[in-house]
Enzyme design. Structure first.
Site, PDB file in Angstrom:
ATOM      1  N   LYS A 110       0.839  -1.206   0.000  1.00 50.57           N
ATOM      2  CA  LYS A 110       0.000   0.000   0.000  1.00 50.57           C
ATOM      3  C   LYS A 110       0.869   1.250   0.000  1.00 50.57           C
ATOM      4  O   LYS A 110       0.573   2.231  -0.672  1.00 50.57           O
ATOM      5  CB  LYS A 110      -0.934  -0.009   1.223  1.00 50.57           C
ATOM      6  CG  LYS A 110      -2.028  -1.079   1.143  1.00 50.57           C
ATOM      7  CD  LYS A 110      -2.753  -1.243   2.462  1.00 50.57           C
ATOM      8  CE  LYS A 110      -3.728  -2.419   2.436  1.00 50.57           C
ATOM      9  NZ  LYS A 110      -4.314  -2.714   3.752  1.00 50.57           N
TER      10      LYS A 110
ATOM     11  N   ASP B 110     -10.491   3.251   5.080  1.00 49.77           N
ATOM     12  CA  ASP B 110     -10.935   1.861   4.967  1.00 49.77           C
ATOM     13  C   ASP B 110     -12.466   1.767   4.984  1.00 49.77           C
ATOM     14  O   ASP B 110     -13.024   0.715   4.676  1.00 49.77           O
ATOM     15  CB  ASP B 110     -10.374   1.027   6.130  1.00 49.77           C
ATOM     16  CG  ASP B 110      -9.138   0.233   5.729  1.00 49.77           C
ATOM     17  OD1 ASP B 110      -8.979  -0.053   4.528  1.00 49.77           O
ATOM     18  OD2 ASP B 110      -8.339  -0.097   6.638  1.00 49.77           O
TER      19      ASP B 110
ATOM     20  N   GLN C  93      -3.957  -1.357  10.126  1.00 44.89           N
ATOM     21  CA  GLN C  93      -4.005  -2.678   9.494  1.00 44.89           C
ATOM     22  C   GLN C  93      -4.590  -3.713  10.464  1.00 44.89           C
ATOM     23  O   GLN C  93      -4.154  -3.827  11.601  1.00 44.89           O
ATOM     24  CB  GLN C  93      -2.586  -3.088   9.053  1.00 44.89           C
ATOM     25  CG  GLN C  93      -2.521  -4.389   8.302  1.00 44.89           C
ATOM     26  CD  GLN C  93      -3.217  -4.353   6.936  1.00 44.89           C
ATOM     27  OE1 GLN C  93      -3.099  -3.385   6.193  1.00 44.89           O
ATOM     28  NE2 GLN C  93      -3.952  -5.404   6.625  1.00 44.89           N
TER      29      GLN C  93
END
Ligand code: NAD
Length: 287
Positions: A51, A118, A95
């Site tokens: 990412k 997200d 994460q």
């Protein structure tokens, strides 16, 4: 029936990425994505590194905070609060999974909804359920874009989603409902899954069990989205659908790898630029 169209997620994601790169080059400042990794899960480490690389390739500034597994919940909350309050930061990604002693719900709930790239906060999930503009979870958003690369109008189709996780199955079912599909969300307690799958014009599978869905579970002509990623002992990567059988029956299918995975990363970049523009009151483009 001839073999299915194999939906080239990598090529479609690359198309989005080049558009995003062009868009970023026209912005007055660089968008900024902050990522937090707790612990040393190798798959998570790989994901955040990818990412970061994607972000940098597009001209998005990115920071990666790597914290040890023993990090206390309060310490992580403080870091997220600092990032919330940092005007330079447009997007925050923590994460998952987090170590067991840290509540994922508490941490995600700490993220400012307008920086939640997200799309996991209760505010963004609520807005999605109400069909309002929001930051949409990346994998489900990528799935919808892949689906639409094959069939633009999916209104009225029967969609079966297998897997009800907060990050894939549930929001994907919601997005399909928002597209006027008739949606069934199935999971590990669902009875007679093969028959249910056979009713699906769109079959989306997000379980994490390699080869779970057999060719004879698939309705001829269905569009199949295989979200699953399993690493086999021989180091190969396998999806949740028996690909070799499925291509003989489906109209179109996403392969694993190079299907949904690249789109997830592209949609994270899309969300980062979206968060940047919304926070600065740019006129939103609806793409
Ligand atoms: P999860 O473990 O949180 O959820 C799995 C779901 O599958 C659960 O809802 C469970 O009820 C259901 N399930 C388990 N066994 C089942 C069975 N036999 N029949 C029907 N349903 C069953 O997983 P997740 O985070 O949603 O991820 C699912 C898969 O997707 C994993 O392989 C993951 O690696 C992959 N994934 C891929 C991407 C991507 O970008 N391609 C992104 C996220 C997750």
């Amino acid at each position: 029936m001839s073999d299915a169209i194999i939906i080239d997620g990598k090529a479609i994601a690359d198309g989005y990425l080049s558009k995003i790169k062009e868009e970023v080059s026209r912005l007055p400042t660089r968008p900024c994505l902050a990522m937090v990794l707790v612990g040393d899960n190798p798959a998570s480490l790989l994901y955040v590194r990818y990412k970061k690389k994607y972000a940098e390739d597009l001209g998005i500034t990115s920071f990666l905070y790597m914290l040890p597994t023993e990090t206390k919940e309060e310490e992580l909350i403080h870091l997220v609060e600092d990032l919330n309050n940092n005007p330079q930061v447009d997007g925050i990604l923590v994460q998952l999974p987090l170590p067991d002693h840290i509540s994922e719900f508490k941490i995600i709930s700490t993220i400012r909804p307008d920086k939640d790239v997200d799309g996991f906060t209760k505010e963004n999930i609520g807005l999605l359920a109400l069909k309002q503009d929001c930051l949409v979870p990346c994998t489900p958003l990528g799935c919808i874009k892949l689906l639409k690369s094959v069939k633009d109008d999916i209104s009225g189709l029967n969609a079966v989603v297998i897997g009800r996780s907060n990050i894939v199955g549930r929001p994907l079912a919601q997005l399909l409902l928002n597209e006027n599909c008739t949606v069934t969300l199935s999971h590990s307690h669902t009875q007679n899954l093969p028959d249910l799958c056979l009713s699906a014009d769109i079959l989306a599978v997000a379980v994490g069990k390699p080869g779970l869905v057999k060719g004879n579970w698939i309705k001829p002509g269905a569009i199949v989205l295989d979200v699953g990623i399993s690493y086999l002992p021989d180091k190969s990567i396998k999806g949740d659908v028996d690909f070799e059988e499925a291509i003989k029956v489906a109209q179109a299918i996403t392969p694993v790898p190079k299907g949904v995975g690249p789109m997830t990363k592209a949609m994270l970049m899309h969300n980062t630029v979206k968060a940047y523009k919304r926070r600065r009151n740019f006129i939103e483009d609806k793409k």
